[in-house]
Scaffold this motif. Structure first.
Motif, PDB file in Angstrom:
ATOM      1  N   VAL A   1       0.696  -1.155  -0.207  1.00 25.53           N
ATOM      2  CA  VAL A   1      -0.172  -0.003   0.023  1.00 25.53           C
ATOM      3  C   VAL A   1       0.831   1.316   0.127  1.00 25.53           C
ATOM      4  N   CYS A   2       1.849   1.230   0.920  1.00 22.67           N
ATOM      5  CA  CYS A   2       2.633   2.633   1.159  1.00 22.67           C
ATOM      6  C   CYS A   2       4.035   2.424   0.659  1.00 22.67           C
ATOM      7  N   ASN A   3       4.434   1.115   0.230  1.00 20.96           N
ATOM      8  CA  ASN A   3       5.769   0.909  -0.489  1.00 20.96           C
ATOM      9  C   ASN A   3       6.874   1.112   0.718  1.00 20.96           C
ATOM     10  N   LEU A   4       6.382   1.202   1.944  1.00 22.96           N
ATOM     11  CA  LEU A   4       7.629   1.160   2.822  1.00 22.96           C
ATOM     12  C   LEU A   4       8.184  -0.071   3.073  1.00 22.96           C
ATOM     13  N   VAL A   5       9.455  -0.182   3.160  1.00 26.58           N
ATOM     14  CA  VAL A   5      10.429  -1.565   3.316  1.00 26.58           C
ATOM     15  C   VAL A   5      10.369  -1.875   4.572  1.00 26.58           C
ATOM     16  N   SER A   6      10.185  -2.691   4.967  1.00 25.48           N
ATOM     17  CA  SER A   6      10.249  -3.226   6.500  1.00 25.48           C
ATOM     18  C   SER A   6      10.765  -4.471   6.756  1.00 25.48           C
ATOM     19  N   ARG A   7      11.548  -4.855   8.121  1.00 22.96           N
ATOM     20  CA  ARG A   7      12.354  -5.833   8.165  1.00 22.96           C
ATOM     21  C   ARG A   7      11.183  -6.965   8.862  1.00 22.96           C
ATOM     22  N   TRP A   8      11.105  -7.983   8.015  1.00 15.90           N
ATOM     23  CA  TRP A   8      10.156  -9.031   8.430  1.00 15.90           C
ATOM     24  C   TRP A   8      10.726 -10.314   8.268  1.00 15.90           C
ATOM     25  N   GLN A   9      10.683 -11.363   8.945  1.00 12.63           N
ATOM     26  CA  GLN A   9      10.797 -12.765   8.738  1.00 12.63           C
ATOM     27  C   GLN A   9       9.327 -13.594   8.813  1.00 12.63           C
TER      28      GLN A   9
END
Lengths: 212, 558
Positions: free
Chosen positions: A18-26
Motif C-alpha cells: 500500500v505505502c511501499n515502506l520497506v520493513s524488516r520481517w521474517q
C-alpha cells in the motif's frame, strides 16, 4: 549480467503493497503489519499460485461453452442465423472476408487458448521450482498480461451490435450465452495473470549465480 | 541467518509489526472454478436434456433445403432443424437428417407427414409466399398413430388437409382424371365443402383413384347412394326455352372440381362409411342417370360379341334397364373353349317402383329373391342385334321358353347371370348365304359392260359438250341479234296492230248497217244498177240500130 542474485526476500525485507515502506520481517515469525500504514505484509502475492490455478481452471471450464455455445444471433426478416465463434469465422471465410476471418480466429480462438496454455506452463514451472529459461518465461508472462484485454474484441463487437442493431423485425442482433462464457474466459484469464507473481519465477535462483 | 543485517542501511529499516498467525483453512478463490464448473455442468446437462431426436426424412429433391439452416415447423412454430443433407445410396432421393427438439418428440409417430413448404400456386390459392424471402422449411402434420418412428418419407406436395381438421375421406374411381389435381375443390350444392387430397393411377392402369376429403359437418351428406361428378367445365344446352348455361364456380371452371349430390329421398339414410368408394362421373347428367341402385352382373357368352360395345344397352322389352360396362375374353381351360364374360350393370329400380321402395327399406335382399324367382321362370339374357346394318348388338332380357334350368351364381363377384345363346348364329348363317349369292353374281362382266357403257357415254357427253360449246360461241351472239330485232319487230307489230285496231274500229262504224255511208252506198249501188240497165238498153239499141249513132234515133214506124 553476472553476480550474486540478491532479493529483498532473501534479506528478510518486505515492501508494503500500500505505502511501499520497506520493513524488516521474517515470514517464518508469522503474519505482520506494515509499521507505517498498518496493511498486512506479504513477501509475495498471497496465495498467488493457488488463486491463479483456481481462476485458470475456471477459465478452462468456461472455454468449452464459450466455443460451443451461440455467441451471436442475427435475425432479419429473410433469415435467421445463430453463430458460434467458429461458425462465424467459417462464415466470414466463405463469404470472402479472409482477413477478418483470420483476425477473429486469432483474437478469439488462438489467443485465449495460448493464454491459458502459457499460464499453465508458468504455474507448473513455478510449482516445480523449475530453473528453465526464467527470462523467456518472464517475457511470456509480460506478453500474456499485455495481450489479455485484446481478446475482448469479440465481446465488444457483439455488445455494440446488440445495442445498435435493434430494428424490430428488420434486423436484430442478440448476444448469445456463448458471449457470456467467452467474456468470462477473458476476464478470468486476465485475473489469473494478475494473480500470478512473476517474482516466483526467480525464487529458485535465490543465492545463486545467474549467467544468462 | 545472513550478514544482511550488518549492512549500514539495514538499521534504518523498521521492523514489521508482527501478528498472531491466522488460519486460512479455505481459500475463497476456489469458489470461482467451482462456480465455473457448475455453470459448465449445467450447460452440459441442459444441452443433453435439450438434445433433439435425430430423424431422417427422404425427399425426391433437396430443392430449397439447406443443412443447418432449414427449419422444421409445426403450425409455423419451429420444432427442429435440418442437420445434414445426403444423397441416398441408390441416388434416387435425398436423405435429410434433422434434429427435432425434445418438446416435439410426441409428433414423431408413424403417420406424421413431412413436406417442403415452398411458394406454390395450386387449387386456386397461393401458399408459402413467405418462403420466397425466408427460404423453404419443412412442414409437419402431426399423426395420431401411437407407434413411434424416426424415419419418414417426405411428401412431394403439401397435404391438402391437415389431420386435425374434422371430416372424412372418400375414394372416387373415375375413368380419367379430367382437370383434377390435388387441392381441387369439392362442391356440395355449389358450396365448397372439401378438397381433393390425391390423385393416382390405379395399379392396373384401368382408371384413376381420387381421394377426397370432405370437412365436417358436410361429410354427413355423403350417403351410400351419393353420386359424384366432374364439376369442371361449362354445360351449355340449347333448347326450345333458350340457351341454358350450367357451371359451377369460376374456380372450378378454371381448375376443375368435383360435385356431389344425394337423391332427395335418400338424405335420411345412414352416412357412407369412412373411406367408402364411389364412381366419379364425367358429367352431372351421367351422374343423375346413375343415381340409382346399381347391381353389377357378369354374363358369360360363348358366341362372338362383335358389335357389342361398352355402354351397350341392357334391354327389357324395349326399356333400358342397364348397360354393358366391360367385355373380356376368358379361356376355359377344361373345355379348351373361349368364353366372353360381359360385365353389366343393372338398374334394378327401373324394373319396378315397388322394388325401389323395397330397396330403400330392406337393402338388396328382396331384389335377389325377385331375380331368383324370375330366373327360375326362364328369365335369361341373350345377345340381340340392334341393327342389321351396323351390326350393333345389345343385351336383351326376357323370358325364354324351354330354357335349360339355371340360376344366378351369387357367389361369384360380380354375380353370374344365366344366358342363352342368341339368334345371332342363325342370323349369321343367313347373312352368309346372302353374301354367297352376292359373290356368285357375274359382277366382273357386269362391271366390264358398265365400264364400256360408261366410256361411250363419256365420249357422247364429250361431243355434246363440244357442240354446246360451239353453239355457245357462234349461235348465241346471232341469236341475240335476231332476238333484238324480233323484239323490235314485235314492238312495231304491236303498234301496227293498234293502228289496225283503230282502223278496224272506224271500219266497223262505217260498215254497220245503220251507218249513213252504208245507206248512201246502197242507194248509189241501186243507182248504178239502174244506170247499168239503161246502159244495157242503150247497148241493145245500138246493136240493132248502129246508124242511130249517125242519124240519131228514128221515130218508131207506126
Amino acid at each position: 549480467m553476472s553476480g550474486k542474485a540478491v532479493t529483498a526476500a532473501g534479506r528478510d525485507l518486505c515492501s508494503c503493497h500500500v505505502c511501499n515502506l520497506v520493513s524488516r520481517w521474517q515470514p517464518s515469525a508469522g503474519p505482520a503489519y506494515c509499521p507505517r500504514c498498518g496493511a498486512t505484509l506479504h513477501m509475495r502475492k498471497p496465495g498467488s499460485v493457488a488463486r491463479c490455478w483456481a481462476l485458470l481452471i475456471a477459465a478452462y471450464i468456461l472455454y468449452v461453452p464459450a466455443n460451443l455455445l451461440v455467441i451471436m444471433e442475427t435475425g432479419s426478416f429473410i433469415s435467421y442465423r445463430k453463430d458460434t465463434i467458429v461458425s462465424g469465422v467459417v462464415h466470414l471465410w466463405q463469404t470472402g472476408s479472409w482477413m477478418i476471418a483470420v483476425i477473429v480466429f486469432i483474437a478469439s480462438v488462438i489467443i485465449p487458448l495460448l493464454k491459458l496454455i502459457s499460464l499453465t506452463l508458468l504455474l507448473v514451472s513455478v510449482q516445480r521450482r523449475s530453473r528453465w529459461r526464467p527470462k523467456q518465461r518472464t517475457r511470456l508472462y509480460r506478453m500474456v498480461e499485455l495481450v489479455g484485454r485484446w481478446s475482448m474484441l469479440d465481446i465488444y463487437v457483439v455488445t455494440l451490435l446488440a445495442a445498435l442493431v435493434q430494428l424490430g423485425s428488420m434486423a436484430t442482433v442478440k448476444a448469445g450465452p456463448g458471449a457470456v462464457a467467452f467474456g468470462a474466459v477473458v476476464v478470468l484469464t486476465m485475473l489469473a495473470a494478475m494473480q500470478f507473481d512473476p517474482r516466483l519465477i526467480w525464487d529458485p535462483f535465490q543465492n545463486e549465480e545467474i549467467n544468462d | 541467518m545472513t550478514d544482511v543485517s550488518s549492512t549500514p542501511e539495514s538499521s534504518e529499516i523498521p521492523d514489521a509489526v508482527s501478528e498472531p498467525r491466522r488460519r486460512f483453512s479455505v481459500q475463497l478463490v476456489w469458489i470461482i472454478p467451482i462456480v465455473a464448473a457448475l455453470i459448465g455442468l449445467s450447460i452440459a446437462v441442459k444441452s443433453f436434456m435439450d438434445r433433439g431426436q435425430t430423424i431422417t426424412i427422404t425427399f425426391k429433391t433437396g430443392e430449397g433445403l439447406e443443412a443447418g439452416k432449414t427449419k422444421i415447423k409445426y403450425k409455423d412454430v419451429q420444432i427442429g432443424e435440418v442437420k445434414e443433407l445426403a444423397i441416398s445410396s441408390d441416388r434416387s432421393h435425398v436423405v435429410v437428417t434433422a434434429e427435432v427438439s425434445r418438446d416435439a418428440w410426441g409428433l414423431l409417430v408413424k403417420d406424421t407427414r413431412f413436406w417442403v413448404v415452398r411458394a406454390r400456386i395450386s387449387g386456386g390459392n397461393v401458399t408459402g409466399l413467405g418462403t420466397l424471402l425466408g427460404g423453404s422449411y419443412i412442414g409437419v402434420d402431426a399423426g395420431s398413430s401411437p407407434e413411434e418412428e424416426d424415419s419418414f418419407t417426405g411428401l412431394e406436395a403439401p397435404p391438402a388437409v391437415s389431420m386435425d381438421v374434422p371430416g372424412r375421406q372418400f375414394v372416387l374411381h373415375a375413368a380419367d382424371i379430367g382437370s383434377l389435381d390435388a387441392a381441387s375443390p369439392v362442391f356440395y350444392r355449389r358450396m365448397q365443402v372439401g378438397q381433393v387430397i390425391s390423385t393416382e393411377l390405379d395399379p392396373a392402369g384401368t382408371g384413376v383413384t381420387v381421394r377426397i376429403f370432405i370437412r365436417a359437418p358436410f361429410d354427413q351428406y355423403v350417403k351410400p347412394s351419393t353420386t359424384f361428378w366432374h364439376a369442371s367445365g361449362i354445360d351449355l344446352s340449347l333448347s326450345a326455352s333458350g340457351v341454358k348455361l350450367n357451371t359451377e364456380s369460376m374456380v372450378s371452371i378454371l381448375l376443375g372440381g368435383i360435385s356431389f349430390q344425394t337423391p332427395e329421398g335418400l338424405l335420411k339414410v345412414a352416412q357412407a362409411p369412412l373411406q367408402a368408394a364411389f364412381p366419379l362421373f364425367a358429367t352431372r347428367d351421367e351422374a343423375t342417370k346413375h343415381a340409382e341402385m346399381v347391381a353389377p352382373f357378369v354374363l358369360v357368352f360363348r358366341e362372338s360379341v362383335r358389335g357389342l360395345a361398352v355402354g351397350a344397352q341392357v334391354d327389357l322389352r324395349g326399356v333400358t334397364v342397364g348397360e354393358v360396362t366391360k367385355i373380356d375374353v376368358a379361356l376355359d381351360p377344361q373345355r379348351t373353349e373361349f368364353s366372353v364374360p360381359v360385365q353389366v350393370q343393372f338398374y334394378p329400380e327401373r324394373l319396378s317402383t315397388q322394388l325401389r321402395n323395397q330397396a330403400l327399406q330392406g337393402g338388396p335382399r328382396p331384389f335377389r329373391e325377385l331375380l331368383d324367382t324370375l330366373v327360375a321362370h326362364g328369365f335369361r339374357a341373350e345377345i340381340k342385334s340392334g341393327s342389321l346394318l351396323t351390326g350393333q348388338l345389345y343385351i336383351g332380357l326376357d323370358f325364354v321358353a324351354k330354357a335349360p334350368p339355371a340360376r344366378i351364381d351369387w357367389s361369384s363377384d360380380p354375380p353370374r347371370f344365366p344366358t342363352v345363346p342368341g339368334s345371332m348364329e342363325q342370323l349369321q348363317k343367313s347373312l352368309m348365304r346372302i353374301a354367297k349369292k352376292i359373290e356368285n353374281l357375274p359382277l366382273q362382266e357386269l362391271a366390264g359392260d358398265a365400264g364400256k357403257t360408261i366410256r361411250s357415254l363419256e365420249a357422247s357427253l364429250k361431243s355434246a359438250d363440244q357442240l354446246l360449246k360451239g353453239m355457245d360461241a357462234k349461235l348465241v351472239p346471232e341469236a341475240r341479234a335476231v332476238l333484238t330485232e324480233a323484239r323490235q319487230s314485235l314492238e312495231d307489230l304491236r303498234k301496227t296492230l293498234a293502228e289496225a285496231r283503230n282502223t278496224l274500229g272506224g271500219a266497223n262504224e262505217v260498215l254497220s248497217s245503220e251507218a249513213p255511208v252504208q245507206m248512201d252506198l246502197r242507194e248509189t249501188l241501186r243507182e248504178v244498177s239502174r244506170a247499168a240497165q239503161s246502159l244495157r238498153v242503150l247497148g241493145d239499141y245500138l246493136e240493132q240500130h248502129p246508124e242511130s249513132l249517125i242519124r240519131g234515133k228514128r221515130e218508131d214506124r207506126k
